[in-house]
Design an enzyme around this catalytic site. Structure first.
Site, PDB file in Angstrom:
ATOM      1  N   GLU A  69     -20.871  31.504  -4.516  1.00 45.42           N
ATOM      2  CA  GLU A  69     -20.729  32.406  -5.666  1.00 45.42           C
ATOM      3  C   GLU A  69     -20.341  33.817  -5.234  1.00 45.42           C
ATOM      4  OE1 GLU A  69     -24.509  31.768  -7.635  1.00 45.42           O
ATOM      5  OE2 GLU A  69     -23.925  29.728  -8.218  1.00 45.42           O
ATOM      6  N   ASN A  71     -29.931  33.408 -21.993  1.00 53.09           N
ATOM      7  CA  ASN A  71     -31.054  33.658 -21.077  1.00 53.09           C
ATOM      8  C   ASN A  71     -30.803  34.804 -20.087  1.00 53.09           C
ATOM      9  OD1 ASN A  71     -29.351  32.366 -19.307  1.00 53.09           O
ATOM     10  ND2 ASN A  71     -30.692  30.604 -18.933  1.00 53.09           N
ATOM     11  N   TYR A  88     -19.402  27.668 -12.934  1.00 59.18           N
ATOM     12  CA  TYR A  88     -20.273  26.634 -13.509  1.00 59.18           C
ATOM     13  C   TYR A  88     -19.716  25.220 -13.329  1.00 59.18           C
ATOM     14  CZ  TYR A  88     -23.387  30.055 -15.728  1.00 59.18           C
ATOM     15  OH  TYR A  88     -24.313  31.048 -15.967  1.00 59.18           O
ATOM     16  N   HIS A 111     -28.213  35.387 -14.388  1.00 61.63           N
ATOM     17  CA  HIS A 111     -27.987  34.280 -13.452  1.00 61.63           C
ATOM     18  C   HIS A 111     -28.414  34.702 -12.055  1.00 61.63           C
ATOM     19  CE1 HIS A 111     -25.949  31.133 -11.135  1.00 61.63           C
ATOM     20  NE2 HIS A 111     -25.595  32.120 -10.319  1.00 61.63           N
ATOM     21  N   LYS A 161     -25.652  38.443 -17.752  1.00 61.17           N
ATOM     22  CA  LYS A 161     -24.692  37.789 -18.640  1.00 61.17           C
ATOM     23  C   LYS A 161     -24.396  38.707 -19.841  1.00 61.17           C
ATOM     24  CE  LYS A 161     -26.591  33.260 -17.317  1.00 61.17           C
ATOM     25  NZ  LYS A 161     -27.101  31.964 -17.826  1.00 61.17           N
TER      26      LYS A 161
HETATM   27  P1  IDP Z   1     -29.980  28.275 -14.179  1.00 62.17           P
HETATM   28  O1  IDP Z   1     -29.110  29.345 -14.800  1.00 62.17           O
HETATM   29  O2  IDP Z   1     -31.437  28.513 -14.497  1.00 62.17           O
HETATM   30  O3  IDP Z   1     -29.713  28.063 -12.719  1.00 62.17           O
HETATM   31  P2  IDP Z   1     -28.444  25.852 -14.781  1.00 62.17           P
HETATM   32  O4  IDP Z   1     -29.028  24.479 -15.018  1.00 62.17           O
HETATM   33  O5  IDP Z   1     -27.639  26.066 -13.552  1.00 62.17           O
HETATM   34  O6  IDP Z   1     -29.654  26.883 -14.911  1.00 62.17           O
HETATM   35  O7  IDP Z   1     -27.562  26.183 -16.059  1.00 62.17           O
HETATM   36  C1  IDP Z   1     -26.677  27.267 -16.042  1.00 62.17           C
HETATM   37  C2  IDP Z   1     -26.697  27.944 -17.385  1.00 62.17           C
HETATM   38  O8  IDP Z   1     -26.202  27.028 -18.372  1.00 62.17           O
HETATM   39  C3  IDP Z   1     -28.098  28.315 -17.898  1.00 62.17           C
HETATM   40  O9  IDP Z   1     -28.564  29.535 -17.356  1.00 62.17           O
HETATM   41  C4  IDP Z   1     -27.856  28.388 -19.385  1.00 62.17           C
HETATM   42  O10 IDP Z   1     -27.244  29.626 -19.734  1.00 62.17           O
HETATM   43  C5  IDP Z   1     -26.857  27.262 -19.611  1.00 62.17           C
HETATM   44  N1  IDP Z   1     -27.562  26.055 -20.017  1.00 62.17           N
HETATM   45  C6  IDP Z   1     -28.240  25.201 -19.230  1.00 62.17           C
HETATM   46  N2  IDP Z   1     -28.773  24.185 -19.947  1.00 62.17           N
HETATM   47  C7  IDP Z   1     -28.383  24.404 -21.230  1.00 62.17           C
HETATM   48  C8  IDP Z   1     -28.587  23.696 -22.458  1.00 62.17           C
HETATM   49  O11 IDP Z   1     -29.249  22.660 -22.514  1.00 62.17           O
HETATM   50  N3  IDP Z   1     -28.014  24.259 -23.570  1.00 62.17           N
HETATM   51  C9  IDP Z   1     -27.269  25.391 -23.533  1.00 62.17           C
HETATM   52  N4  IDP Z   1     -27.059  26.080 -22.404  1.00 62.17           N
HETATM   53  C10 IDP Z   1     -27.611  25.598 -21.264  1.00 62.17           C
END
Ligand code: IDP
Length: 162
Positions: free
Chosen positions: A137, A123, A60, A126, A20
């Site tokens: 994807e 984070n 997303y 992805h 990212k």
């Molecule tokens: P993942 O990336 O670990 O698969 P997902 O639940 O698919 O997790 O969420 C996609 C992305 O959305 C996360 O990697 C993160 O960047 C963002 N995200 C998920 N939950 C939150 C939140 O509670 N606050 C802000 N961003 C979030």
């Protein structure tokens, strides 16, 4: 008696991985790629891009109703994103383990998010979470001509013959 050696049979699973914008700005492309190469996985496609809003929103789409969706899409479209396809045995699940949990503060040290991240909205990386999302994807981010079919010589040393 196939032309291809039998260890190629291990290598049919593919996953979509994206570094990212935070990971790109922080100079983590090389170290992230190194971790996946070190494990024994093979790169099938790679490009750096600023994703369009349409691409980010479809990527997303399952999170559309979440309160953070707007911020997430703005963040991803700010780019650059390093989009990749990786291949190997159990690559989808193993890459998820190498990446760590969604919230970096709950990740074990040694995982990519555990080693490099703090906030959930920053984070780093992805990785597809299932066979169906990997297929979806990869199609979303890449044209089929961008996926390179090759037979890495390391397979002989990473996989047992079946
Ligand atoms: P993942 O990336 O670990 O698969 P997902 O639940 O698919 O997790 O969420 C996609 C992305 O959305 C996360 O990697 C993160 O960047 C963002 N995200 C998920 N939950 C939150 C939140 O509670 N606050 C802000 N961003 C979030």
């Amino acid at each position: 008696s196939s032309y291809f050696p039998s260890w190629v049979m291990h290598c049919t699973e593919r996953t979509f991985v994206a570094i990212k914008p935070d990971g790109v700005h922080r100079g983590l492309i090389g170290r992230t790629i190194a971790r996946l190469e070190d494990k024994g996985y093979s790169l099938v496609a790679l490009k750096l891009l600023k994703p369009s809003r349409t691409l980010a929103e479809s990527h997303y789409e399952s999170l559309r109703s979440k309160p953070f969706f707007g911020d997430l899409v703005s963040f991803i479209t700010s780019g650059p994103v390093c989009a990749m396809v990786w291949e190997g045995k159990d690559v989808i699940g193993q890459v998820r383990k190498l990446i760590g949990n969604t919230d970096p503060l709950t990740c074990a040290p040694g995982t990519i998010r555990g080693d490099f991240g703090i906030d959930i909205g920053r984070n780093i990386i992805h990785g597809s979470d299932s066979i169906s999302s990997a297929e979806r994807e990869i199609q979303l981010w890449f044209h089929s001509e961008e996926l390179v079919d090759w037979n890495p010589s390391l397979h002989e040393w990473v996989y047992e013959k079946v």
